[in-house]
Structure formats: C-alpha cells, structure tokens
Design a protein around this motif. Structure first.
Motif, PDB file in Angstrom:
ATOM      1  N   TRP A   1      -7.342 -19.637 -15.737  1.00  0.00           N
ATOM      2  CA  TRP A   1      -8.482 -20.194 -15.687  1.00  0.00           C
ATOM      3  C   TRP A   1      -8.552 -21.155 -14.561  1.00  0.00           C
ATOM      4  O   TRP A   1      -9.494 -21.188 -13.507  1.00  0.00           O
ATOM      5  N   TYR A   2      -7.674 -21.997 -14.541  1.00  0.00           N
ATOM      6  CA  TYR A   2      -7.717 -23.232 -13.575  1.00  0.00           C
ATOM      7  C   TYR A   2      -7.124 -22.812 -12.294  1.00  0.00           C
ATOM      8  O   TYR A   2      -7.437 -23.254 -11.246  1.00  0.00           O
ATOM      9  N   GLU A   3      -6.345 -21.828 -12.275  1.00  0.00           N
ATOM     10  CA  GLU A   3      -5.830 -21.126 -10.926  1.00  0.00           C
ATOM     11  C   GLU A   3      -7.228 -20.771 -10.144  1.00  0.00           C
ATOM     12  O   GLU A   3      -7.299 -20.808  -9.017  1.00  0.00           O
ATOM     13  N   VAL A   4      -7.974 -19.960 -11.085  1.00  0.00           N
ATOM     14  CA  VAL A   4      -9.376 -19.365 -10.237  1.00  0.00           C
ATOM     15  C   VAL A   4     -10.172 -20.243  -9.865  1.00  0.00           C
ATOM     16  O   VAL A   4     -10.452 -20.433  -8.628  1.00  0.00           O
ATOM     17  N   GLN A   5     -10.197 -21.336 -10.740  1.00  0.00           N
ATOM     18  CA  GLN A   5     -11.115 -22.562  -9.972  1.00  0.00           C
ATOM     19  C   GLN A   5     -10.447 -23.495  -8.841  1.00  0.00           C
ATOM     20  O   GLN A   5     -11.134 -23.778  -8.009  1.00  0.00           O
ATOM     21  N   ALA A   6      -9.100 -23.602  -8.896  1.00  0.00           N
ATOM     22  CA  ALA A   6      -8.599 -24.291  -7.997  1.00  0.00           C
ATOM     23  C   ALA A   6      -8.519 -23.508  -6.643  1.00  0.00           C
ATOM     24  O   ALA A   6      -8.993 -24.067  -5.610  1.00  0.00           O
ATOM     25  N   ARG A   7      -8.688 -22.152  -6.625  1.00  0.00           N
ATOM     26  CA  ARG A   7      -8.754 -21.324  -5.503  1.00  0.00           C
ATOM     27  C   ARG A   7     -10.452 -21.479  -5.035  1.00  0.00           C
ATOM     28  O   ARG A   7     -10.470 -21.688  -3.908  1.00  0.00           O
ATOM     29  N   GLN A   8     -11.221 -21.231  -6.089  1.00  0.00           N
ATOM     30  CA  GLN A   8     -12.696 -21.223  -5.785  1.00  0.00           C
ATOM     31  C   GLN A   8     -13.177 -22.633  -4.913  1.00  0.00           C
ATOM     32  O   GLN A   8     -13.676 -22.357  -4.109  1.00  0.00           O
ATOM     33  N   TYR A   9     -12.490 -23.658  -5.650  1.00  0.00           N
ATOM     34  CA  TYR A   9     -12.934 -24.972  -4.840  1.00  0.00           C
ATOM     35  C   TYR A   9     -11.795 -25.452  -3.709  1.00  0.00           C
ATOM     36  O   TYR A   9     -12.114 -26.298  -2.973  1.00  0.00           O
ATOM     37  N   ASN A  10     -10.685 -24.469  -3.621  1.00  0.00           N
ATOM     38  CA  ASN A  10      -9.545 -25.115  -2.641  1.00  0.00           C
ATOM     39  C   ASN A  10      -9.367 -26.653  -2.889  1.00  0.00           C
ATOM     40  O   ASN A  10      -9.294 -27.168  -1.980  1.00  0.00           O
ATOM     41  N   VAL A  11      -8.743 -26.851  -4.298  1.00  0.00           N
ATOM     42  CA  VAL A  11      -8.327 -28.076  -4.494  1.00  0.00           C
ATOM     43  C   VAL A  11      -7.053 -27.916  -5.131  1.00  0.00           C
ATOM     44  O   VAL A  11      -6.642 -26.985  -5.719  1.00  0.00           O
ATOM     45  N   PRO A  12      -6.217 -29.067  -5.214  1.00  0.00           N
ATOM     46  CA  PRO A  12      -4.747 -28.807  -5.875  1.00  0.00           C
ATOM     47  C   PRO A  12      -4.911 -28.891  -7.294  1.00  0.00           C
ATOM     48  O   PRO A  12      -5.750 -29.192  -7.877  1.00  0.00           O
ATOM     49  N   LEU A  13      -4.058 -28.056  -7.811  1.00  0.00           N
ATOM     50  CA  LEU A  13      -3.870 -28.235  -9.322  1.00  0.00           C
ATOM     51  C   LEU A  13      -2.559 -28.591  -9.534  1.00  0.00           C
ATOM     52  O   LEU A  13      -1.548 -28.228  -9.269  1.00  0.00           O
ATOM     53  N   PHE A  14      -2.572 -29.498 -10.792  1.00  0.00           N
ATOM     54  CA  PHE A  14      -1.238 -29.900 -11.469  1.00  0.00           C
ATOM     55  C   PHE A  14      -1.148 -29.126 -12.641  1.00  0.00           C
ATOM     56  O   PHE A  14      -1.973 -29.025 -13.534  1.00  0.00           O
ATOM     57  N   ILE A  15      -0.065 -28.455 -12.851  1.00  0.00           N
ATOM     58  CA  ILE A  15       0.247 -27.939 -14.172  1.00  0.00           C
ATOM     59  C   ILE A  15       1.449 -28.785 -14.841  1.00  0.00           C
ATOM     60  O   ILE A  15       2.623 -29.052 -14.606  1.00  0.00           O
ATOM     61  N   LEU A  16       0.902 -29.118 -16.196  1.00  0.00           N
ATOM     62  CA  LEU A  16       1.951 -29.591 -16.891  1.00  0.00           C
ATOM     63  C   LEU A  16       2.079 -28.757 -17.968  1.00  0.00           C
ATOM     64  O   LEU A  16       1.650 -28.333 -18.949  1.00  0.00           O
ATOM     65  N   ASP A  17       3.662 -28.360 -17.982  1.00  0.00           N
ATOM     66  CA  ASP A  17       4.018 -27.105 -18.988  1.00  0.00           C
ATOM     67  C   ASP A  17       4.643 -27.736 -20.183  1.00  0.00           C
ATOM     68  O   ASP A  17       5.710 -28.330 -19.910  1.00  0.00           O
ATOM     69  N   THR A  18       4.104 -27.182 -21.081  1.00  0.00           N
ATOM     70  CA  THR A  18       4.567 -27.800 -22.470  1.00  0.00           C
ATOM     71  C   THR A  18       5.493 -26.668 -23.307  1.00  0.00           C
ATOM     72  O   THR A  18       4.647 -25.878 -23.791  1.00  0.00           O
ATOM     73  N   PRO A  19       6.605 -26.778 -23.805  1.00  0.00           N
ATOM     74  CA  PRO A  19       7.174 -25.773 -24.284  1.00  0.00           C
ATOM     75  C   PRO A  19       6.570 -25.713 -25.479  1.00  0.00           C
ATOM     76  O   PRO A  19       6.288 -26.728 -26.288  1.00  0.00           O
ATOM     77  N   PHE A  20       6.497 -24.333 -26.131  1.00  0.00           N
ATOM     78  CA  PHE A  20       6.169 -24.366 -27.593  1.00  0.00           C
ATOM     79  C   PHE A  20       7.350 -24.636 -28.730  1.00  0.00           C
ATOM     80  O   PHE A  20       8.397 -24.652 -28.364  1.00  0.00           O
ATOM     81  N   ILE A  21       6.827 -25.416 -29.828  1.00  0.00           N
ATOM     82  CA  ILE A  21       7.622 -25.937 -30.669  1.00  0.00           C
ATOM     83  C   ILE A  21       7.904 -24.801 -31.721  1.00  0.00           C
ATOM     84  O   ILE A  21       7.334 -24.687 -32.660  1.00  0.00           O
ATOM     85  N   HIS A  22       9.069 -24.129 -31.707  1.00  0.00           N
ATOM     86  CA  HIS A  22       9.567 -22.988 -32.661  1.00  0.00           C
ATOM     87  C   HIS A  22       9.870 -23.422 -33.769  1.00  0.00           C
ATOM     88  O   HIS A  22       9.621 -22.941 -34.966  1.00  0.00           O
ATOM     89  N   THR A  23      10.845 -24.647 -33.763  1.00  0.00           N
ATOM     90  CA  THR A  23      11.442 -25.197 -35.032  1.00  0.00           C
ATOM     91  C   THR A  23      11.386 -26.775 -34.810  1.00  0.00           C
ATOM     92  O   THR A  23      10.565 -27.237 -35.488  1.00  0.00           O
ATOM     93  N   LYS A  24      11.974 -27.356 -33.936  1.00  0.00           N
ATOM     94  CA  LYS A  24      11.770 -28.798 -33.651  1.00  0.00           C
ATOM     95  C   LYS A  24      11.685 -28.956 -32.252  1.00  0.00           C
ATOM     96  O   LYS A  24      12.145 -28.095 -31.450  1.00  0.00           O
TER      97      LYS A  24
END
Lengths: 411, 370
Positions: free
Chosen positions: A134-157
């Motif tokens: 969704w944000y990639e679509v909007q970043a392209r639409q507005y031609n602005v930078p996108l910062f992605i904070l990648d948070t791993p899923f917590i399976h156990t701990k």
C-alpha cells in the motif's frame, strides 16, 4: 415529565461529554495537516503501528491512512471508493483500508477530501504485509521516499537477533528523518516526547480499564472512537490532557452510577477491528439484549505493550515494544492476551469479527475460538464482515446470529 | 538421452528418506542437506485442496493443497517440514500444522521469519536466524552440521543452480530445444530427488539438449514470459497447446528462475551462513519483498523479456495471494510504459483456469502483429 422526556434525559445523561473536545482536537489536527504546505511543516504518512514519537520529536505532522480508512468506513463511503479502486485494477480481495485510501488519492474524495500530500512515508510491517505494498503504491503516486521498518514476527520469543535488528533499524529511521527534515534529532525533545507517549498510553489504558467496572461506564464502541488520539497524537501534551479528562469523566460516571448500556446484564468482548459503518447498529443491537461490549483486543493493542517500554530509553525499548504488538505474535501469545482481557473484564462471551480485509487478525481466529471454548468455557460468536466495505455485511444474517448467540448466553 | 529416459533414471530416487519438506524458495535447503536430509519442495497440487476444513477460505489454494495433502498422509515419509514465514498464508499453514499435530504428519514443523527487505542489516539478521534454525535442527535430530558439511552442501546446490541456469540459457535461442512444459517436468524432478542424483543424471541430458539444433516446436508464433508465484501447470499447457501458437520461454516464478537464479558465493572470509543469507535475500525477488530490492521486480521482468525475446508476459495471479495482486498493479504500469504486453490470469494452483482468455490474448497478439 412525559416518558419521552425521561428517556431523552436518560440518553443525555449517558452521553460522554469529552466527545466534543475529541472532535475539536481531530478537526484542528486535520486542519494543521492540510495546511502544512502553507506553514512550512513536513507531513509524513505512517502506519498505525509505526513509531510516531520520532516524527513528533522532529516536528513532522504524522498522518495515518488507516485512520483515514476508518473515517471512510464510519462515513459509509467505503463502497464507492472501494469500487473505484477495483476499477483501477485492485482486487476486491485486498484490504479495504488500502483500496479506499488509494481511491481517495486519485479522486480527492472521502470525508475530508483526501489526505494532505506526504513529504515522505514511514511503514512498519508489525501489523501486516499489506501496508508495505500500500505504501509503495503511495510512494510512487506522490514520488516521495519511503522508509520501511521491518519487524520480524514473534513465533516463540523475541530473539536477540530480532532485538538487534529492530534497534539498528530505529537508528536508520532517525538518520532518514534527519535527512528528510534537514535537521538533527533533538534527543532532549525525544525524551520529552517519549515520556508523553508513555503517559498517554498509561492514561488510555486507565480509560479502558474503567470498563471493568460493573456496569461499564463506556463500551468498546466508545473506545473505537476515542482511540484516535493514541494513534495519531501519541507523544503530545494534547493527547495526555485529553485522556486525563476522559479518564476523570469515566471515573465520575462510575461514581454517579452511569452505565453506557442501561440495565447491563451481559458483558461481551470484541475481537478484531470494528465494523466502522455499523458501530451504532451493532451497539444498539447488543444493547437491545442488555449486553455491553466492555472490552476489545483492538483498542488495547497500543497500550498492551506498555510494560516493554522504558521511557528513558525509548529508542531501543520502543522498537522491541512495537515489534511485540498483538497481531505480530503467535496464536498462543495472542490467546494469552485475550485470556487476560476476558478475565479482567469478566465477560460472558466473545464476539469475533472475521474481517475479510485483515488476514493477520482474522486467519487464526478459528483456532483461538477453539482455545477460548476449551479453556475458558465461554460462548463465542464469529461474525463475517469487513471493516470498511459494506458489501461484505449481511444484516439479516448477522442479526439472526447475534439473536441466537444472545439466547445461548441468557441460558 | 531424452526426457523420458532422464525421468526413468531418477525414478528410484524420488521421495526417499530421510527427507524434509519445504514450501517456499526462501528456505535454504543447504542447511538441511548438510544435516543429512534430502530436501523436497512440496510444489505441486496434492489434489486435496478442497478437502481442508481446518483453514480459512481466505487462504490461497497452495496452502490449502499442502494442508490437504498432509491430512491425506502424502508426506508421511518425511521427517519434518520447514515453513519460511513469507506471507500470512504460510504463517497460517504453520498454525494449522501445529493445531492438528495429532493427525498431521510429519509432526515436526518449524517456522522462521524471513526479512522483507534486502539490506546489510537484514542479511545479518537473517544469517543469525538461520544459525538458530541450524542449531534447532541439530538438537531436534541429534545431528551435527559442521562448516565443512555446509560448504559441501552449498557446492552441490550451486551445481544444481548452474545446471538449471544453463537449461534456461537454451530457451533464449530462436528455436528453443525445450518447451515450458518440459522445463516444468525437469524442475519437478529437481525438487523431488536428492540433488547429487539430479546433478549426476541431468548434466548428460543437458549436454544433449545443448547439442540439439532443432527446436522443440516448429510452428510457434509467440514467446511468452510467465510471471507468478506458485502457478497452475495448465497455464503452460494451454499456452503451448497445438493451435494456440505460444511457447513459454521463461518463468519468473517460485517454480522457475526464482528458485535458482543466484549462486551462494563461498569466500574465505565469509561465514557460510552469511553467504547463504545474502544469496537468499538477494535472489530474484518474490512479490513479498519490499524496499529497493522489491522494486527491482519490474526491471528484472523487463530484462528477462529482452534476454528471452519474449513477445508478451502472462501474469498468473493465484487467487487470495495479496502480494501477487499488489504486484500486478506495479507490473502493469511499468510494462505498459515499455510497450510490453501483459495479461493477468487469475486462478488456483490446480483445477480449471480460463483457457479462452489465454487463447484470446494470443489472438490479440496476432491482431496487433497484422
């Protein structure tokens, strides 16, 4: 006094007074965001689970497309906008927040005529994978930078590797903001913002906790409405003052014996996002059975990670807390949270909204439902709908199911 | 040697234990191989996707098919399955496997997170995750995975990747000596036989193909690049059916280039796990990937279209795969700007898909050509 007048007086007494202040704050907030270009302030779009505190500290106005989606849903404008997105080629299977927001971008439609143009975007995938696209679509639409904070899923701990990964990304996030704003991060200000964020979260939790009282002074439907500030203005004095006021009002209602649902007999818990276009209908429906939705898993998600945050070391502990939100953890951990809510609010049943738009929230619900019935022995009801797209809501079917469910509870 | 003989040669080695199954190309097989397991990609439809009543209907047919297969006992011979958490559907597959652990075999199911971006930080994080995975496998099966055995396994899998890259090179020819359907058969064998055996038997067959001057079809009119995740094999069959006039020359898909496009670079100063992590995060991206790496997807397709002289792209969007539906919007916009024809076909990984739409698209190409 006539019966009608008594009824009106009763209804008036139950109204939450702080609502008008909330509306005023949100109006001012959107005016400020919409006029940012004139005032020279930067605007960043950010996901609801993203670390907004850093934007506040850098004097950037945060704007939430998800909050926008909720407004579209509540204004019953979802169908038209979702259909527009489908015409543009977006599948109906995709999230309705995303579809309706993307449609607003090209039409300037929706309840506020579209969101203010972003200078950059911040996306944290702790809530789902959809936000990235969704944000990639909007970043392209507005031609602005996108910062992605990648948070791993917590399976156990939460592993040490995950901790280091999200903390390192937080420092990259600060660098990104410094580049976008042309200013250095003011760490003293960041500390103030962190303290206000934690204070706001505590007060929000205090507000939610008042519904543990019998009868409850507010319902989950009220919480859905009052949630907006903890999402949009977390880390500001305005949010702290507002939740202080709201918490006091709720406590006063308890003292005055004011219940949101008259003759509250049954207490229920809601799971998943609201059905925004039907909150009143659902609220009235449950109230007609003297049932009150006293709590929910959604509005407590923000304050649910409060224990993990050290306000004096927000940069590092905040990253861990945001990675640990309700829908970024395994089913077992989700069930543990749910169990605590069920016990805290002492509920008689659980309503699960199987939300067509939200896979991470909805996919494990059948397993959680089984766990609840097996371990907690309370009845559960699964309602299939969508948070914004009204085409996925079947009134007669849902009404029948609620009526049947309430009959089970009453037995 | 022809394809039939090649298949016959490998028949005795198909699906033999000790074996561990995997589902997603972000799962590094080398680690399991170094522990002494044959690694099998569960890729094809189990034929049981409609029988699963335990998972939500909102999941893609690939996950339904896998789980249906497990309920039918199709993977009973395996010692475990590894689920790379690449999307919500895969995560749910793990939940279902654990929830139904009393019925479903193999009982050992393991899941790990895969970053969605390819950066120095994510490579470091993923290598630590894989190290943990390695330790957990060692503990679970009482095995020891040494760096030497890991490097040995990397070399074997690199060899497989080299061979498959050579196979794809042949498809760039004016008259490709193999059809898309035949390549699918080769990939199926590759994913269901021990790699040592595959390499041993495939190389001489490949050499023969390399020597061949004639094309597999004499009368095709259009060269098609297929993009997708897990796709329905019928799509290739329909494109290549007599009378339709197409040949699939390349697949940017899980069952295609994305499986083998990049080697693991073993260097003296690099930990094997870091090298593995770098290869898997840096390989041709799946639609799940984001950031600058994910954004390469459309450029890669444009490059492949040119390298393979493709006339058009057929985009197979597996129903209920959000990532593929999102990616299509980007792909369509970018390819159209490059004047590359693209056609989206929606469907499940088995069962019927709209053959007429494929034929009409090819006819449209005829019309444009005329």
């Amino acid at each position: 006094m006539s019966d009608q007048k008594i009824k009106d007086a009763e209804k008036e007494k139950r109204k939450i007074r702080s609502v008008s202040r909330m509306k005023e704050i949100m109006t001012n907030y959107y005016i400020e965001a919409k006029t940012a270009q004139q005032t020279g302030k930067k605007v960043a779009w950010i996901t609801s689970g993203g670390p907004v505190e850093f934007l506040i500290a850098m004097d950037v106005i945060p704007v939430y497309p998800e909050n926008h989606g909720a407004m579209i849903g509540a204004s019953k404008m979802g169908i038209g906008l979702c259909e527009k997105a489908e015409e543009m080629g977006y599948s109906r299977d995709l999230c309705s927040y995303a579809r309706s927001d993307i449609a607003c971008t090209v039409t300037n439609g929706g309840p506020i005529g579209g969101l203010p143009k972003p200078d950059f975007l911040v996306c944290c995938n702790n809530i789902c994978g959809t936000v990235m696209k969704w944000y990639e679509v909007q970043a392209r639409q507005y031609n602005v930078p996108l910062f992605i904070l990648d948070t791993p899923f917590i399976h156990t701990k939460f592993s040490d590797a995950s901790r280091k990964y999200v903390i390192a990304q937080t420092y990259e996030y600060i660098e990104f903001l410094e580049k976008q704003t042309g200013r250095k991060m003011d760490y003293d200000k960041m500390l103030d913002v962190s303290r206000l964020a934690v204070k706001g979260l505590r007060l929000w939790q205090e507000v939610l906790d008042t519904a543990a009282h019998k009868p409850a002074p507010m319902t989950a439907f009220d919480a859905f409405f009052h949630l907006a500030l903890i999402v949009t203005l977390r880390g500001t004095q305005v949010a702290v003052d507002y939740y202080q006021q709201l918490a006091e009002e709720m406590k006063q209602r308890i003292s005055d014996g004011i219940a949101m649902v008259p003759n509250e007999k049954y207490r229920l818990l809601w799971d998943n996002l609201p059905v925004w276009y039907r909150t009143k209908w659902l609220s009235d429906k449950f109230a007609s059975h003297s049932a009150c939705l006293v709590g929910d898993t959604y509005t407590s998600a923000w304050s649910g990670v409060l224990d993990l945050i050290d306000e004096n070391n927000f940069i590092e502990t905040g990253a861990v807390a945001y990675s640990s939100v309700y829908i970024n953890v395994s089913l077992d951990q989700m069930f543990e949270t749910l169990k605590k809510l069920i016990q805290k609010y002492d509920v008689d049943g659980l309503i699960m909204h199987s939300n067509r738009s939200c896979k991470p929230y909805s996919l494990g619900q059948y397993d959680i439902q089984k766990m609840v019935m097996k371990e907690l022995h309370i009845p559960t009801l699964m309602l299939e709908a969508d948070m914004v797209d009204e085409r996925s809501f079947s009134e007669s079917q849902i009404e029948t199911r609620i009526d049947a469910f309430m009959e089970t509870i009453k037995k | 040697m022809n394809l039939i003989q090649f298949k016959q040669n490998l028949e005795p080695y198909k699906n033999i234990g000790p074996a561990i199954g995997w589902f997603c190309t972000y799962m590094p097989e080398e680690i399991l191989h170094a522990a002494g397991f044959n690694t099998y990609g569960i890729r094809k439809s189990s034929g049981c996707e409609d029988e699963d009543v335990y998972l939500s209907r909102s999941l893609c047919s690939f996950v339904h098919s896998i789980f249906g297969g497990a309920l039918e006992g199709k993977y009973d011979y395996m010692d475990g399955v590894i689920i790379a958490h690449c999307c919500e559907c895969m995560r749910r597959l793990y939940d279902g496997w654990v929830e139904m652990n009393a019925i479903v075999k193999p009982q050992f199911a393991y899941q790990f997170s895969v970053p969605t971006v390819n950066t120095e930080l994510s490579v470091e994080y993923f290598s630590k995750t894989l190290n943990q995975f390695k330790e957990d496998i060692e503990k679970q099966f009482n095995k020891h995975i040494s760096d030497e055995s890991l490097i040995r396994s990397i070399k074997i899998y690199n060899k497989t990747r080299q061979l498959l890259n050579r196979l794809y090179e042949l498809r760039k020819r004016v008259k490709p000596p193999v059809s898309g359907f035949q390549v699918q058969e080769i990939l199926d064998i590759c994913m269901s036989t021990p790699k040592e055996k595959f390499n041993e038997y495939f190389e001489p067959y490949l050499q023969e193909l390399e020597m061949r001057e004639s094309g597999v079809f004499n009368d095709f009119r259009y060269r098609v690049l297929l993009y997708g995740g897990m796709y329905n094999p019928s799509i290739i069959k329909y494109i290549e059916d007599e009378g339709t006039g197409g040949i699939v020359v390349c697949e940017d898909a899980c069952q295609g280039y994305r499986y083998f496009d990049a080697q693991i670079a073993i260097e003296a100063d690099t930990e094997p796990m870091t090298a593995i992590s770098r290869r898997y995060l840096g390989k041709m991206p799946c639609a799940r990937m984001a950031g600058t790496h994910g954004e390469r997807t459309q450029d890669i397709v444009i490059r492949l279209v040119r390298e393979f002289s493709a006339d058009a792209v057929i985009y197979f969007a597996t129903k209920r795969c959000d990532n593929l539906f999102w990616e299509y919007q980007f792909m369509k916009d970018v390819l159209e700007k490059e004047n590359i024809r693209i056609k989206k076909i929606e469907g499940d990984i088995s069962g019927d898909i709209p053959q007429r739409e494929i034929r009409s698209f090819i006819e449209l190409l005829d019309f444009i050509e005329a």
